[in-house]
Design an enzyme around this catalytic site. Structure first.
Site, PDB file in Angstrom:
ATOM      1  N   HIS A   1      11.727  28.900  29.586  1.00  0.00           N
ATOM      2  CA  HIS A   1      12.371  29.292  28.340  1.00  0.00           C
ATOM      3  C   HIS A   1      11.721  28.640  27.125  1.00  0.00           C
ATOM      4  O   HIS A   1      11.486  29.279  26.096  1.00  0.00           O
ATOM      5  CB  HIS A   1      13.856  28.916  28.388  1.00  0.00           C
ATOM      6  CG  HIS A   1      14.579  29.165  27.111  1.00  0.00           C
ATOM      7  ND1 HIS A   1      14.612  28.239  26.099  1.00  0.00           N
ATOM      8  CD2 HIS A   1      15.252  30.252  26.667  1.00  0.00           C
ATOM      9  CE1 HIS A   1      15.290  28.738  25.085  1.00  0.00           C
ATOM     10  NE2 HIS A   1      15.694  29.955  25.410  1.00  0.00           N
TER      11      HIS A   1
ATOM     12  N   CYS B   1      11.579  56.193   8.828  1.00  0.00           N
ATOM     13  CA  CYS B   1      11.851  54.759   9.001  1.00  0.00           C
ATOM     14  C   CYS B   1      13.032  54.520   9.936  1.00  0.00           C
ATOM     15  O   CYS B   1      13.482  53.390  10.079  1.00  0.00           O
ATOM     16  CB  CYS B   1      12.101  54.093   7.654  1.00  0.00           C
ATOM     17  SG  CYS B   1      13.478  54.798   6.723  1.00  0.00           S
TER      18      CYS B   1
END
Length: 783
Positions: free
Chosen positions: A417, A730
């Protein structure tokens, strides 16, 4: 299966079901249906969490959701202590409230049904959280919520589902959402309940080398027992590098694997850490985990999954000791790939004294003062520019990681992580040094080379100078060779903080700069702000935010969309008590409708843009949302002129095409004077098909490629081409390769994608344009 309201089986799910079951759940369903060997299971949907928090009422009459939002509204996420205290309070409240019986009954039925598949009354399962904003390509949220292994029995499963829900409000998850711009009130969590693999060996695989970004290589990390030890970074795993196609094992690093995770032998459920030497024998500590054949089998499975998704993947795998088979327990897109990093040897000089060596986990050079910490409670010790040194970077340390110039750990591999988060934040990191916390002392000055995995004594001038020269050069880097396309590929930007990262994608400009985060981020209702005489403060905030983006992209164009926040978002702000209660805010008082009713807001936005124009920024466009009538364009221009902002001279002027009315009267809109239009396909689709895109019951019918939507888009492009008006998109569909191929063929001038999708969309555009040219050439030859 259909008799369930809050349960979905993997077989019923696909990658499009992220809003319902989160990224993890959707991917498990997608892989199950693609024939990938995934242990069976089901998801307690995000709708269950939403139903729970909205239907549980507390003593004071508030719903649990209202109480949570009140606590969050009073939390400064940059105040580590306050953030930890307030999020702990939320988690405790979720766990202590009893599970609603209608949800509990369905979980019990589904768990019994899963157990009966294996002819048992109960089976061991893993219960994993799957947030509806986690595992999305734009932000790598590795490990932000909880996972519970070897869970057994109905009561245990229900308990762990609630704990997963609570984990949506850890300090680190809350911090991430705030910094990535996610709306806390719209992030829900699904719990994945999956048959447990009785792992003999397990680990993580990246189908592109996450350190060098070489896509021809697969990196595999492997350790004994359950994969939790590898993901958390508690063990330094074996590392194998495999070449795709030839399946040649190019590198092998056999680590000392001191610990492993197993099912708790005393309780029969849950997990415990044990020493490898005690549990398996001393000779297993430095023994190679996977055979050569298994390494190749794992790599080939990774390549198959990558091929299915069309993008490099971060995959968790395990070999089951009961049947000896390979299983895939999770896959998600790698979101941290940058340009390929060359790892040639550094030129050694007298001033480069090596203090430590480890694994280069996040490339780059960082230098500064060492601060050693061993617990998240110490993160306030880490100041801006310090080198954070710790045993293993716990996800709760993310606020401190963000301030650090570099990170060095004792433990962990390149796919733990901490390594993933360091790459996402762009902070150099060296992991698995084994003794960083002993060798490095508080106050020491060091230079960290995250590419080569080396920590040097002092500030190494040659390395720091090289880093500064690269920064000053302002070179835009993109993965792979840059492709030149006739159709521009732009990027969507939600908040100024991501401007540099978005600019580094090599996008041709910003097709959508949203105003919402900048305006709603002032901490009070903007109209209240203005009426209290604080207009100048609001304007200055906008100038500062917009400038960050236009500067990062200059001279590439940036199209700023004026405020388009629905009333329910305004209502949450201090001073928002007078906001109307609308039955459906998406159809209500928002966009240019509200801007013209409350012109003081629009005027403040135009004043900010005027100041930037006066500063010399000539790369700004203004885009009006939710336009349905030519008069709205005319009135908005009048307000702009009142503050000295001249449309078409100072700024490009455009509108969003996001309702069928604007698409159908495009001729009339163009006659009012437009430089460009941009399709907001998220709204255009839901308004055309009469589908609430946030309603999971009808979401399966939501399709931007529906013939009706495509006909509206095609008509607008034709009319705009006739009048010399530029067309763009967009909406989310601008990040969908299939939709983009259609748009290129329709003749759109540009597409604007999410930051993580820019490189992929550029390749799609390039390939489609080449196909069109090839088809035209062949046609000419036939004629």
């Amino acid at each position: 299966m259909s008799e369930y309201r809050f349960i979905k089986w993997f077989e019923e799910l696909g990658k499009e079901d992220v809003p319902l079951v989160g990224g993890k759940g959707a991917n498990l369903g997608e892989m199950t249906n693609a024939g990938i060997p995934v242990p069976p299971g089901f998801c307690v949907t995000a709708e269950a969490y939403k139903y729970f928090v909205e239907n549980v009422r507390l003593e004071d009459g508030r719903t649990l959701q209202e109480w949570i939002m009140d606590v969050i509204a009073g939390t400064n996420v940059d105040d580590s202590r306050q953030l930890q205290e307030n999020t702990a309070k939320i988690r405790e409240k979720i766990v202590e409230v009893p599970m609603l019986p209608e949800i509990a009954e369905e979980i019990e039925r589904a768990y019994k049904e899963l157990s009966q598949r294996f002819n048992k009354d109960a089976v061991y399962v893993a219960v994993r959280s799957s947030a509806t904003a986690e595992d999305l390509p734009e932000a790598s949220f590795a490990g932000q919520q909880e996972t519970y292994l070897d869970v057994y029995g109905v009561e245990d499963v229900i308990d762990k589902v609630k704990k997963c829900w609570a984990s949506l409000w850890t300090a680190r998850a809350t911090f991430y959402r705030a910094k990535q711009g996610f709306d806390h009130s719209k992030v829900y969590l699904s719990a994945v309940v999956q048959k447990m693999v009785n792992s003999e060996t397990s680990g993580v695989m990246f189908t592109a080398n996450p350190v060098t970004n070489d896509r021809s290589e697969i990196m595999i990390n492997a350790a004994w027992g359950l994969g939790e030890a590898v993901v958390s970074g508690s063990v330094s795993p074996d590392e194998y590098i495999v070449e795709k196609g030839t399946w040649k094992i190019k590198e092998k690093y056999i680590a000392k694997k001191e610990v492993m995770v197993i099912r708790n032998p005393e309780t029969g459920k849950g997990t415990v850490y044990v020493k490898v030497a005690d549990f398996l024998g001393p000779e297993w500590v430095e023994k190679q985990v996977l055979t050569e054949e298994q390494i190749v089998e794992v790599a080939k499975m990774g390549a198959k999954i990558e091929e299915h998704y069309g993008w490099p993947q971060d995959i968790e795998w395990a070999y089951d000791k009961d049947d000896g088979k390979l299983y895939i327990v999770q896959s998600r897109p790698i979101t941290t790939l940058k340009e390929e990093v060359k790892t040639e040897e550094a030129e050694m000089t007298e001033e480069m004294k090596v203090l430590l060596k480890g694994l280069g986990a996040s490339p780059g050079i960082g230098a500064g003062k060492v601060v050693v910490i061993f617990d998240a409670s110490e993160i306030d010790k880490v100041k801006e520019g310090d080198v954070l040194v710790t045993t293993m970077t716990n996800p709760d340390m993310v606020p401190a990681m963000k301030r650090a110039s570099a990170i060095v750990t004792d433990e962990g591999g390149r796919t733990c992580h901490a390594a993933i988060v360091s790459r996402e934040l762009g902070i150099p990191a060296v992991v698995g040094t084994k003794e960083a916390t002993k060798v490095l002392k508080d106050g020491m000055l060091v230079t960290v080379d995250g590419t080569r995995g080396v920590v040097y004594e002092g500030i190494v001038k040659s390395l720091v100078k090289e880093k500064e020269e690269k920064a000053e050069g302002g070179k835009v880097v993109v993965a792979g060779a840059p492709l030149v396309t006739a159709t521009e590929v732009k990027v969507n930007v939600s908040m100024p903080e991501v401007a540099e990262r978005a600019a580094a994608t090599g996008a041709d400009g910003v097709g959508l700069l949203r105003a919402e985060h900048m305006i709603l981020g002032i901490g009070a209702h903007p109209v209240k702000f203005i009426r209290e005489g604080k207009e100048e403060e609001l304007v200055e905030k906008l100038v500062e935010g917009i400038r960050t983006v236009v500067e990062a992209f200059y001279p590439r164009r940036v199209w700023y969309r004026t405020l388009d926040a629905p009333t329910n978002e305004f209502r949450e702000l201090p001073g928002g008590e007078e906001e109307p209660e609308e039955r459906n805010p998406m159809l209500g008082w928002r966009g240019i409708r509200r801007g013209l009713d409350q012109p003081e807001l629009l005027r403040a936005e135009f004043k900010a843009i005027k100041r930037l124009v006066d500063e010399g920024y000539d790369n700004i466009g203004v885009m009006l949302p939710l336009v349905s009538h030519p008069e709205q364009i005319r009135k908005a221009k009048e307000i702009a002129l009142e503050v000295g902002l001249v449309p078409h001279r100072d700024v490009e002027w455009g509108v969003m095409i996001e309702i069928p009315a604007s698409a159908l009267i495009i001729e009339d809109l163009v006659k009012e004077g437009l430089d460009f239009v941009s399709f907001g396909t998220n709204d255009l689709t839901q308004y055309t098909l009469a589908i609430d895109r946030d309603n999971e019951r009808v979401f399966k019918l939501y399709d931007e490629k529906h013939p009706a939507v495509l006909k509206l888009i095609e008509n607008v492009i034709k009319v705009c081409k006739k009048h010399g008006v530029e067309t763009s998109i967009c909406g989310q569909a601008g990040s969908d390769p299939k939709m983009v191929r259609k748009l290129v063929r329709l003749g759109i001038d540009s597409v604007s994608a999410n930051p993580d999708a820019v490189e992929l969309i550029r390749k799609v555009v390039y390939q489609e344009e080449k196909k069109i040219m090839l088809e035209a050439a062949r046609k000419a030859l036939r004629e």
